[in-house]
Design an enzyme around this catalytic site. Structure first.
Site, PDB file in Angstrom:
ATOM      1  N   ASP A  26      17.795  28.732  10.745  1.00 10.55           N
ATOM      2  CA  ASP A  26      17.774  27.278  10.939  1.00 10.55           C
ATOM      3  C   ASP A  26      18.058  26.866  12.383  1.00 10.55           C
ATOM      4  O   ASP A  26      17.763  25.745  12.779  1.00 10.55           O
ATOM      5  CB  ASP A  26      18.817  26.608  10.024  1.00 10.55           C
ATOM      6  CG  ASP A  26      18.397  26.636   8.563  1.00 10.55           C
ATOM      7  OD1 ASP A  26      17.186  26.724   8.311  1.00 10.55           O
ATOM      8  OD2 ASP A  26      19.278  26.582   7.696  1.00 10.55           O
ATOM      9  N   GLY A  62      14.623  24.388   6.496  1.00 10.74           N
ATOM     10  CA  GLY A  62      15.226  23.413   7.400  1.00 10.74           C
ATOM     11  C   GLY A  62      15.591  22.160   6.635  1.00 10.74           C
ATOM     12  O   GLY A  62      14.814  21.231   6.558  1.00 10.74           O
ATOM     13  N   GLU A  67      11.438  21.254   4.725  1.00  9.71           N
ATOM     14  CA  GLU A  67      11.804  21.004   3.322  1.00  9.71           C
ATOM     15  C   GLU A  67      12.694  19.772   3.149  1.00  9.71           C
ATOM     16  O   GLU A  67      12.669  19.126   2.121  1.00  9.71           O
ATOM     17  CB  GLU A  67      12.525  22.233   2.739  1.00  9.71           C
ATOM     18  CG  GLU A  67      13.797  22.587   3.493  1.00  9.71           C
ATOM     19  CD  GLU A  67      14.607  23.726   2.872  1.00  9.71           C
ATOM     20  OE1 GLU A  67      14.431  24.027   1.688  1.00  9.71           O
ATOM     21  OE2 GLU A  67      15.435  24.308   3.593  1.00  9.71           O
TER      22      GLU A  67
END
Lengths: 429, 429
Positions: free
Chosen positions: A157, A203, A259
């Site tokens: 991330d 993410g 997402e």
């Protein structure tokens, strides 16, 4: 008492002789085992460190007293882990309560640390895991147990604060970029019948991975055409307008979505409400943003739409990993051991990028208490004004992180990924 | 009049001097441009072939008179296409009606063929595309227009009959296997919190791609643990039982499902009914089998489940393609030109695998009329008795097809995939 050298080459004194424990936590990355190997191979160089233990499944391995003797592993096995995805020790998503909520876990952990004379505690993970490391550090201090706790950054991330970037991110970014590049070529062959692709990246709160897909684009017709970020409030009307515009201009649309898109009120566009789907840290499970947007495009624009969801493939794709990322993951593992030996408990190793055109980096440290649970978001200036693509600054930031080819041992068409051989849990003391 | 040599080295007479047309149809593969290059580079060797045209978007390029002059392309551009995914000429999913339904399209096509003196018609595609090629061949014969029509096999689905396997399949199989291998390592690190993965492959009627994921497995704990095939009627109760059993034995479950699972009555488990979602060949859009099974597992077994949907990435992943596949795709392109020159109209080139331990193949031919619209399914004996994994025979069949590393030109961390440069549509005659 022995002399050591700290990060800046200054000699420091550390009198602690004892055992070392290393663990992996949170979602694995392609390079998380590089950091593990960095820890093991650096620890082997120092005589202050006697035993080198691995905890099974992160902090759970300490709570359950599930330790592995890493000195028993062959050095060739340790080496082969360097190009093996997944967390070789096992990982976890266990959340330690704060001391004021309950000191039970901490008492257990410190008790086991004492029993095994664990003096160096190395914890590889993301922001939730740095919270765990920070709490262990505080508990040890509170209970007057001398143990050096160092965090080792790891997350695709790329959202840890105080570090320029995070090991794991570069490889995931590279894999997503090649996926978009290749799927984009596929899509443009079939614009007449399948006009739209939506690729959904990880993410939940930050768009680092979604933005990295822009690396695939070298010309206007190249995918991706639109990218949507959790940092920018998502408007469905604006989205439909964007997609329609690109379609009329190019004839097809390659969309990348993170997402964790959120609406104007800050709520996730697609969050599930049922119980199975909240993890230990209380993060809701996000699902179906690409499927949802597909429905919207098909019903409103009447354009046939497909979805791609690489999911954990973006976290584990060693076969197309970044060499820079691999090297840095190893480096932070080694630096963590050096920092621990230097008596710098309560810190996470960071990677600082030097200014200038040529990519250069150095390691430094940040306090675990300041890193834990914090999130670094994509700066507004790195996303375009429309909020649907990155700017040049983003590309300049990410491009050096995907460089270099990793050679993996491919036999009969597929790699040989290894496992720790002596995985037997030690008999409880 | 000139002499040529046919596939078996026999000399044959072909008097046809004229132009050649090549087109790509159906879903592209990573290696579809290899076949295109095979056609172009072989055609350049024969003086019977004057112009070499490409039709934009398959048969649509002929119907719309959208042709490209491929002799205008630099040979370095043609060469660079060999490692570029997607269909460089563009593809289509257009269905020609039968002559008895309407002869309109055929009259148009043959009229354009005459106008451009097209005498060699090479069509790269799967079973729907072989139907197109077959109809064009029949129409030419019916209208007394001499043109040699040859089909070139291409499909990741591997479901064309009379050929041992299909170019495109090996590379897709290899990509899926590495994805399962890597995601499997990721999953096993986190069995405690995320116990189940479902990876959904392409394959609406056949399980060739789903079955190939078994290549990732070298030991019992390795992913995948369960594979479900369209060839085996799907029972939800049996599925739940299978998943529960693997979970209790191993602690986590990696499941591969083919998109086109069918129930006992032969109906797709997940078919969409809405209009946007039926393609030109009347195939219903299949969607959500992995999402559906995730819901089932989470509600009935209370195991957190994630889904992976590589979708068109499995059709375009040149970065991890099979060299054997690449070479064969090129070979069938060349052989198609030779067959056309040998006057073998109405055939598709096939790949015949020689018996024996060492992988050897040769090319042959099958009648388009017998190949069109037919499907080769995975033999029952290549799927285990339980219907949830492959047998050794399947592995022996697929392993040779994924061999060999493809070198692609990677610069700055990502490949340079090319495009035809002179893509301008010729002025209409």
């Amino acid at each position: 008492m022995r002399e050591n050298t700290d990060l800046k080459g200054k000699r420091v004194i550390s009198g602690l002789k004892g055992n070392c424990i290393v663990a992996q936590s949170g979602g694995p990355t392609a390079v998380i085992n590089q950091s593990l190997c960095g820890v093991i191979q650096e620890a082997q160089r120092h005589e202050e460190i006697e035993e080198i233990y691995g905890a099974r499944n992160g902090i759970l391995g300490l709570l359950k007293e599930e330790l592995i003797d890493l000195r028993k592993e062959k050095s060739s096995t340790i080496d082969s882990l360097r190009t093996t995805p997944g967390a070789a020790l096992g990982s976890c998503r266990y959340r330690l309560m704060s001391w004021s909520e309950s000191s039970k876990d901490f008492e257990k952990i410190i008790e086991i640390c004492k029993r095994y004379n664990l003096r160096y505690f190395l914890y590889i993970g993301g922001n939730d895991s740095m919270d765990t490391a920070n709490k262990v550090d505080e508990a040890a201090k509170r209970m007057n147990y001398q143990m050096e706790v160092i965090g080792i950054p790891k997350t695709v991330d790329n959202d840890l604060v105080f570090t320029g970037h995070c090991p794991g991110f570069g490889s995931a970014a590279k894999y997503l970029a090649i996926s978009v590049m290749e799927a984009g070529r596929h899509l443009e062959s079939l614009y007449d019948s399948e006009a739209v692709i939506i690729l959904e990246t990880l993410g939940r709160n930050t768009g680092w991975l979604a933005g990295s897909c822009a690396l695939a684009k070298r010309s206007e017709e190249d995918a991706p055409h639109l990218i949507y970020f959790p940092e920018i409030p998502f408007s469905l009307n604006k989205f439909i307008k964007d997609v329609g515009e690109v379609y009329h201009k190019i004839g097809g649309v390659f969309i990348v979505v993170s997402e964790g898109l959120r609406d104007e009120e800050g709520n996730y566009v697609c969050a599930r409400k049922d119980r199975v789907s909240t993890d230990a840290f209380g993060h809701p499970e996000l699902e179906g943003i690409s499927n949802y947007l597909k429905e919207v495009i098909e019903s409103q624009l009447k354009l046939k739409t497909r979805t791609i969801k690489p999911d954990i493939c973006q976290q584990s794709a060693m076969h197309f990993a970044s060499k820079v990322d691999l090297e840095e993951a190893y480096l932070v593992g080694r630096e963590a051991v050096k920092s621990a030996l230097g008596g710098k408990s309560g810190y996470m190793i960071t990677i600082i990028r030097e200014k200038g055109r040529v990519y250069k980096r150095r390691t430094s440290r940040a306090k675990l208490s300041l890193v834990a649970n914090m999130e670094k978001r994509v700066p507004r200036g790195w996303i375009n004004r429309e909020g649907n693509f990155v700017t040049r600054k983003f590309i300049e930031y990410v491009r050096p992180l995907i460089q270099g080819k990793v050679d993996i041992d491919v036999q009969m068409g597929l790699p040989y990924y290894s496992r720790l051989e002596k995985r037997k849990i030690l008999a409880k003391k």
